[in-house]
Motif scaffolding. Structure first.
Motif, short mmCIF file in Angstrom:
data_model
loop_
_atom_site.label_atom_id
_atom_site.label_comp_id
_atom_site.label_asym_id
_atom_site.label_seq_id
_atom_site.Cartn_x
_atom_site.Cartn_y
_atom_site.Cartn_z
N GLN A 9 -3.43 6.07 3.93
CA GLN A 9 -3.66 7.38 3.36
C GLN A 9 -3.73 8.48 4.42
OE1 GLN A 9 -3.38 7.40 0.01
NE2 GLN A 9 -3.10 5.20 0.49
N TRP A 15 -4.72 -0.18 2.14
CA TRP A 15 -4.49 1.05 1.38
C TRP A 15 -5.14 2.24 2.07
CZ3 TRP A 15 -7.22 4.88 -1.08
CH2 TRP A 15 -6.51 5.68 -1.99
N GLN A 40 -6.82 -5.96 1.44
CA GLN A 40 -5.89 -5.11 0.70
C GLN A 40 -6.43 -3.70 0.57
OE1 GLN A 40 -5.67 -7.54 -2.79
NE2 GLN A 40 -4.04 -8.86 -1.95
N PRO A 57 0.84 -1.21 0.00
CA PRO A 57 0.00 0.00 0.00
C PRO A 57 0.86 1.25 0.00
CG PRO A 57 0.00 -1.03 2.17
CD PRO A 57 0.72 -1.97 1.25
#
Length: 454
Positions: free
Chosen positions: A389, A385, A381, A82
């Motif tokens: 962020q 991610w 997954q 990620p």
């Protein structure tokens, strides 16, 4: 039937082998022993991954867990790294294909869609029903909340199907896909999971884990390698039966080690976390071409709006197949060219209405996953991610309505300066449509061995 190409159409016309919910979950014959199957039986490496250590090697290293049904075989292979978005960078278009129940029966759809995923550069999430690893002779081991010992609204798989399911779970994890949970007995409606307390959800989840961690004892199978993961660590999310009971499940989710839940229903916008820190990543309202409403992004909901909870007129099958294919592609396009919200699609390994929904979703996988900027990922997954962020960037993304791209482009919208919120109400919206569309009811009259909807 829609034009599929001779070989592919012939393959799917063979779905006359077994109707899930009509003839149950019996096997329809021995699987062909292809090279990949032979490698899995021998625990040899495939071209895609080296495979985990053998059971003997894991035992010598002290990495078997419990009775040897599972093992700590190391980090999962084939995982993306990620990465945080750079300022002004366009987000990837994530698509999550997920499967409720996830057992391998005579239709061999689990193994089929694993192959489709490999050919399409896709990872997926398989929501395993724990009972699919528990022989019916051992049903007294299951204590469902609010129901009698061993009760189940989806029944139990034959031993041959349990054996095949274990093989597919092992292979799916090595492919890089995720093994989540669809819990166990699939109780819907009055007295079902919608009435469960948080402690009931904890009990159900712990039992689902127990069934995965003890299949060697309950089945007596000695010819299979361990599942190469610690399920206490692997299990980080699920989807409830019939999308019921989410509120109390979320209350229990931190105690159960969950990072996300996909039991809700919403629109095609960026997901958010609950106050408890659980990612709420629901199924989404998507188009039904030719109709004036939208439905949830799941095979059962398309069927419910087309033929109801039973088989429909065969002459309509091509129309209905194209409705689902076209609806999912429209949903993809408005995200891909709009707000880039992850597209969440749920399915079952089923052959309702002669397999039209499986054909439709396979076409969508093969179409969208190889496209530039698209990542077909598992829920795990996706949350990896999201966790990587900048929270402020995710807040900005949530201001974009369905189908709405940043007015001045991604560079300005996700640049260093915080832009004004994008205008709401300009995206493509839908209505709920027929009763039951957003909370797919259990299919009445189905034999207990059917893989149920939701």
């Amino acid at each position: 039937m829609a034009v599929l190409g001779g070989q592919r159409a012939a393959r799917w016309s063979a779905v006359a082998v077994l109707m899930l919910g009509v003839a149950g979950c019996g096997l329809s014959g021995d699987e062909p022993d292809g090279e990949e199957k032979k490698r899995e039986k021998r625990n040899e490496a495939s071209p895609d991954h080296p495979g985990p250590p053998s059971r003997e090697a894991l035992e010598r290293a002290g990495r078997l867990i419990g009775d040897g049904s599972t093992a700590d075989a190391g980090a999962q292979p084939n995982q993306p790294e990620p990465e945080r978005l750079e300022p002004g960078e366009e987000p990837p278009q994530f698509v999550v294909f997920s499967w409720d129940g996830a057992g391998e029966d005579g239709n061999r759809l689990f193994s089929h869609f694993r192959q489709v995923a490999k050919e399409s550069d896709a990872h997926m999430t398989y929501f395993l029903s724990g009972l699919y690893l528990l022989p019916e002779a051992e049903r007294a081991s299951y204590l469902p909340p609010g129901h009698s010992t061993g009760a189940s609204d989806i029944g139990y798989l034959r031993d041959e199907s349990i054996h095949a399911t274990i093989e597919q779970l092992r292979g799916a994890w090595l492919d890089g896909s995720e093994i989540g949970t669809h819990f166990n007995g699939h109780f819907c409606g009055s007295g079902g999971v919608g009435d469960w307390s948080p402690s009931d959800w904890v009990s159900e989840t712990e039992q689902a884990k127990w069934m995965v961690k003890n299949w060697r004892t309950t089945t007596g199978f000695e010819d299979l390698e361990p599942l190469p993961f610690d399920y206490d660590k692997e299990l980080v999310g699920g989807r409830t039966p019939c999308l019921e009971g989410q509120q109390n499940l979320l209350a229990a989710a931190p105690e159960m080690g969950f990072r996300y839940d996909s039991s809700g229903s919403s629109r095609q916008v960026w997901p958010k976390q609950t106050p408890e820190g659980i990612w709420d990543i629901p199924l989404q309202e998507v188009p039904v071409p030719g109709r004036d409403f939208e439905t949830l992004s799941m095979d059962y909901n398309y069927m419910y709006n087309q033929s109801g909870p039973s088989s429909g007129e065969p002459a309509m099958h091509p129309v209905w197949e194209e409705q689902m294919r076209g609806g999912l592609l429209q949903a993809f396009d408005r995200a891909y060219h709009g707000n880039r919200a992850p597209l969440i699609i749920g399915n079952h390994f089923e052959d309702w209405n002669d397999g039209i929904y499986m054909r439709a979703v396979e076409d969508v996988i093969r179409d969208v996953c190889p496209r530039e900027g698209v990542r077909c990922v598992s829920f795990r997954q996706l949350v990896d991610w999201l966790d990587a962020q900048d929270p402020e960037v995710l807040d900005r993304l949530r201001t974009l309505d369905v189908g709405v791209a940043p007015p001045d482009g991604w560079a300005g919208f996700l640049g260093a300066a915080k832009p004004a919120a994008a205008p709401a109400g300009q995206g493509v919206h839908g209505v709920r449509g027929m009763p039951g569309v957003l909370a797919a009811p259990a299919v009445p009259g189905r034999p207990a061995t059917a893989v149920q909807a939701g």
